[in-house]
Design an enzyme around this catalytic site. Sequence first.
Site, PDB file in Angstrom:
ATOM      1  N   CYS A 140       0.988  -1.175   0.029  1.00 52.06           N
ATOM      2  CA  CYS A 140      -0.007   0.001  -0.092  1.00 52.06           C
ATOM      3  C   CYS A 140       0.782   1.215  -0.015  1.00 52.06           C
ATOM      4  O   CYS A 140       0.489   2.142  -0.685  1.00 52.06           O
ATOM      5  CB  CYS A 140      -1.024  -0.028   1.230  1.00 52.06           C
ATOM      6  SG  CYS A 140      -0.129  -0.634   2.644  1.00 52.06           S
ATOM      7  N   HIS A 220      -2.625   5.596   6.329  1.00 58.18           N
ATOM      8  CA  HIS A 220      -1.290   5.857   6.227  1.00 58.18           C
ATOM      9  C   HIS A 220      -0.994   7.585   5.661  1.00 58.18           C
ATOM     10  O   HIS A 220      -1.858   7.819   4.961  1.00 58.18           O
ATOM     11  CB  HIS A 220      -0.140   5.134   5.354  1.00 58.18           C
ATOM     12  CG  HIS A 220      -0.081   4.045   5.527  1.00 58.18           C
ATOM     13  ND1 HIS A 220       0.306   3.332   6.736  1.00 58.18           N
ATOM     14  CD2 HIS A 220      -0.447   2.816   4.694  1.00 58.18           C
ATOM     15  CE1 HIS A 220       0.096   1.879   6.498  1.00 58.18           C
ATOM     16  NE2 HIS A 220      -0.195   1.471   5.146  1.00 58.18           N
TER      17      HIS A 220
HETATM   18  P1  NAD Z   1      -5.130 -10.748   6.172  1.00 59.05           P
HETATM   19  O1  NAD Z   1      -4.686 -11.470   7.461  1.00 59.05           O
HETATM   20  O2  NAD Z   1      -6.300  -9.818   6.452  1.00 59.05           O
HETATM   21  O3  NAD Z   1      -5.753 -12.056   5.271  1.00 59.05           O
HETATM   22  C1  NAD Z   1      -5.243 -13.223   4.845  1.00 59.05           C
HETATM   23  C2  NAD Z   1      -6.115 -14.224   4.752  1.00 59.05           C
HETATM   24  O4  NAD Z   1      -5.620 -15.307   4.246  1.00 59.05           O
HETATM   25  C3  NAD Z   1      -7.054 -14.328   5.981  1.00 59.05           C
HETATM   26  O5  NAD Z   1      -8.428 -14.396   5.807  1.00 59.05           O
HETATM   27  C4  NAD Z   1      -6.472 -15.792   6.706  1.00 59.05           C
HETATM   28  O6  NAD Z   1      -7.477 -16.557   7.404  1.00 59.05           O
HETATM   29  C5  NAD Z   1      -6.176 -16.300   5.316  1.00 59.05           C
HETATM   30  N1  NAD Z   1      -5.078 -17.511   5.103  1.00 59.05           N
HETATM   31  C6  NAD Z   1      -4.476 -17.843   6.379  1.00 59.05           C
HETATM   32  N2  NAD Z   1      -3.638 -18.837   5.954  1.00 59.05           N
HETATM   33  C7  NAD Z   1      -4.107 -19.329   4.875  1.00 59.05           C
HETATM   34  C8  NAD Z   1      -4.064 -20.640   3.923  1.00 59.05           C
HETATM   35  N3  NAD Z   1      -2.961 -21.413   4.390  1.00 59.05           N
HETATM   36  N4  NAD Z   1      -4.309 -20.594   2.868  1.00 59.05           N
HETATM   37  C9  NAD Z   1      -5.221 -19.544   2.397  1.00 59.05           C
HETATM   38  N5  NAD Z   1      -5.744 -18.594   3.154  1.00 59.05           N
HETATM   39  C10 NAD Z   1      -5.068 -18.434   4.456  1.00 59.05           C
HETATM   40  O7  NAD Z   1      -4.222 -10.109   5.244  1.00 59.05           O
HETATM   41  P2  NAD Z   1      -4.075  -9.104   4.110  1.00 59.05           P
HETATM   42  O8  NAD Z   1      -3.991  -7.792   5.107  1.00 59.05           O
HETATM   43  O9  NAD Z   1      -5.297  -9.161   3.513  1.00 59.05           O
HETATM   44  O10 NAD Z   1      -2.763  -9.085   3.509  1.00 59.05           O
HETATM   45  C11 NAD Z   1      -2.516 -10.084   2.614  1.00 59.05           C
HETATM   46  C12 NAD Z   1      -1.322  -9.593   1.575  1.00 59.05           C
HETATM   47  O11 NAD Z   1      -1.478  -8.289   1.130  1.00 59.05           O
HETATM   48  C13 NAD Z   1       0.003  -9.667   2.331  1.00 59.05           C
HETATM   49  O12 NAD Z   1       1.056  -9.754   1.729  1.00 59.05           O
HETATM   50  C14 NAD Z   1      -0.094  -8.270   2.665  1.00 59.05           C
HETATM   51  O13 NAD Z   1       1.397  -7.615   2.961  1.00 59.05           O
HETATM   52  C15 NAD Z   1      -0.573  -7.346   1.529  1.00 59.05           C
HETATM   53  N6  NAD Z   1      -1.134  -6.081   1.770  1.00 59.05           N
HETATM   54  C16 NAD Z   1      -1.854  -6.108   3.082  1.00 59.05           C
HETATM   55  C17 NAD Z   1      -2.365  -4.495   2.830  1.00 59.05           C
HETATM   56  C18 NAD Z   1      -3.066  -3.882   4.377  1.00 59.05           C
HETATM   57  O14 NAD Z   1      -3.056  -2.889   4.876  1.00 59.05           O
HETATM   58  N7  NAD Z   1      -3.745  -4.864   4.906  1.00 59.05           N
HETATM   59  C19 NAD Z   1      -2.236  -3.785   2.074  1.00 59.05           C
HETATM   60  C20 NAD Z   1      -1.482  -3.776   1.029  1.00 59.05           C
HETATM   61  C21 NAD Z   1      -1.058  -5.277   0.719  1.00 59.05           C
END
Ligand code: NAD
Length: 341
Positions: A140, A220
């Site tokens: 992000c 942010h």
């Molecule tokens: P999150 O924790 O909200 O979501 C991840 C999901 O994956 C959860 O629902 C979890 O239950 C699921 N999960 C866990 N183990 C799993 C498995 N073995 N198989 C399938 N699903 C599984 O995380 P997020 O914030 O959505 O982040 C996901 C990615 O996006 C990361 O790489 C993060 O760095 C990136 N990201 C996050 C944000 C943010 O602010 N949240 C912003 C940009 C990028």
Amino acid sequence: MVRVGVNGYGTIGKRVALAVLKQEDMSLVGIVKKTPDYAALQARRLGINVYAPTEDDVRKFEDSGVKVGGTLRDLLESVDVIVDATPGGMGEQYRKLYDQFKVKQVFQGGEKPEIAEVSFNSLCNYGEALGRRSARVVSCNTTGLLRIICTLNAHSPVEKVRAVVIRRAADPKEVKRGPVNSIELDPPKAPSHHAKDVKTVIPWVKITTVAVAVPTTLMHVHHVTLKVSKKLAKSDVIAILEAAPRVMLINAERTGITGTAGIVEASRDLRPRYDVPELVVFEDSLNVEDDEISLFQAVHQESIVVPENIDVIRALIPLELDPTKSIEKTDRALELNKKLW
Ligand code: NAD
């Protein structure tokens, strides 16, 4: 119609899944959930097919009465593209499986750049992802920095960037993260990783970043200074940002909004989940001095990468060769660039 699957249905995954549903040239085959919780039930209610990572997980879903379509492997058999939105670092464990099923792969910013053939931002390097097997949509904060750099660079080449990244402590749903009562240097040692991450997309840019984490969950904020090679007047910069896709200018005098709480409150009144996938630039903070432009900008961490996840699918297939056309399609479907005030 490109058939898309989403592995991981958390903050990013659920937003990408809903964004795919809104595209005319894509269909959502299903999503993968690890646990049979409320979000799985909501997905079912929205008519989304739910899959589980393994046979053991399928049994957990069955025991709790949530109907699932099978395992991740079953999903991979029927998609052209898998969007991996599992927790940061987990994509690496899944990569070999995706390769085995010969599907195109989209990873998120929590993965190392090496996971994919290219790190991606729609405004900066759409062409480099055309026809590739895999791409990583950067984080992000990196997406926010790239939006401003590439938007201005299209009008006056950017020679140097310095940015202070003021990071939210956690997403609103995260109860175990902090800081709760401190402004933490994150990391203590300069530069922060954001500069290096920006360079994974535009290696030509000279950039230094530092970062602090603060006790807020909404957005942010960055203070960015850009040295450009052709002087621009303040009115030129305003006109460029007003016309740019995925950038929203906010004027404190007209709106009364002077920070992230105001942006989120305005969005709450108009948008689902108060998402703001556009980069929000505070117009009143804009300062132009000789060849230096400086400004404050806000990044809604939960949604800013969603439009890039859609564009990158079009680039990988490739469905659309022209970035402008893909951006237009995505933004129309997601109803972006509409003023919040
Ligand atoms: P999150 O924790 O909200 O979501 C991840 C999901 O994956 C959860 O629902 C979890 O239950 C699921 N999960 C866990 N183990 C799993 C498995 N073995 N198989 C399938 N699903 C599984 O995380 P997020 O914030 O959505 O982040 C996901 C990615 O996006 C990361 O790489 C993060 O760095 C990136 N990201 C996050 C944000 C943010 O602010 N949240 C912003 C940009 C990028």
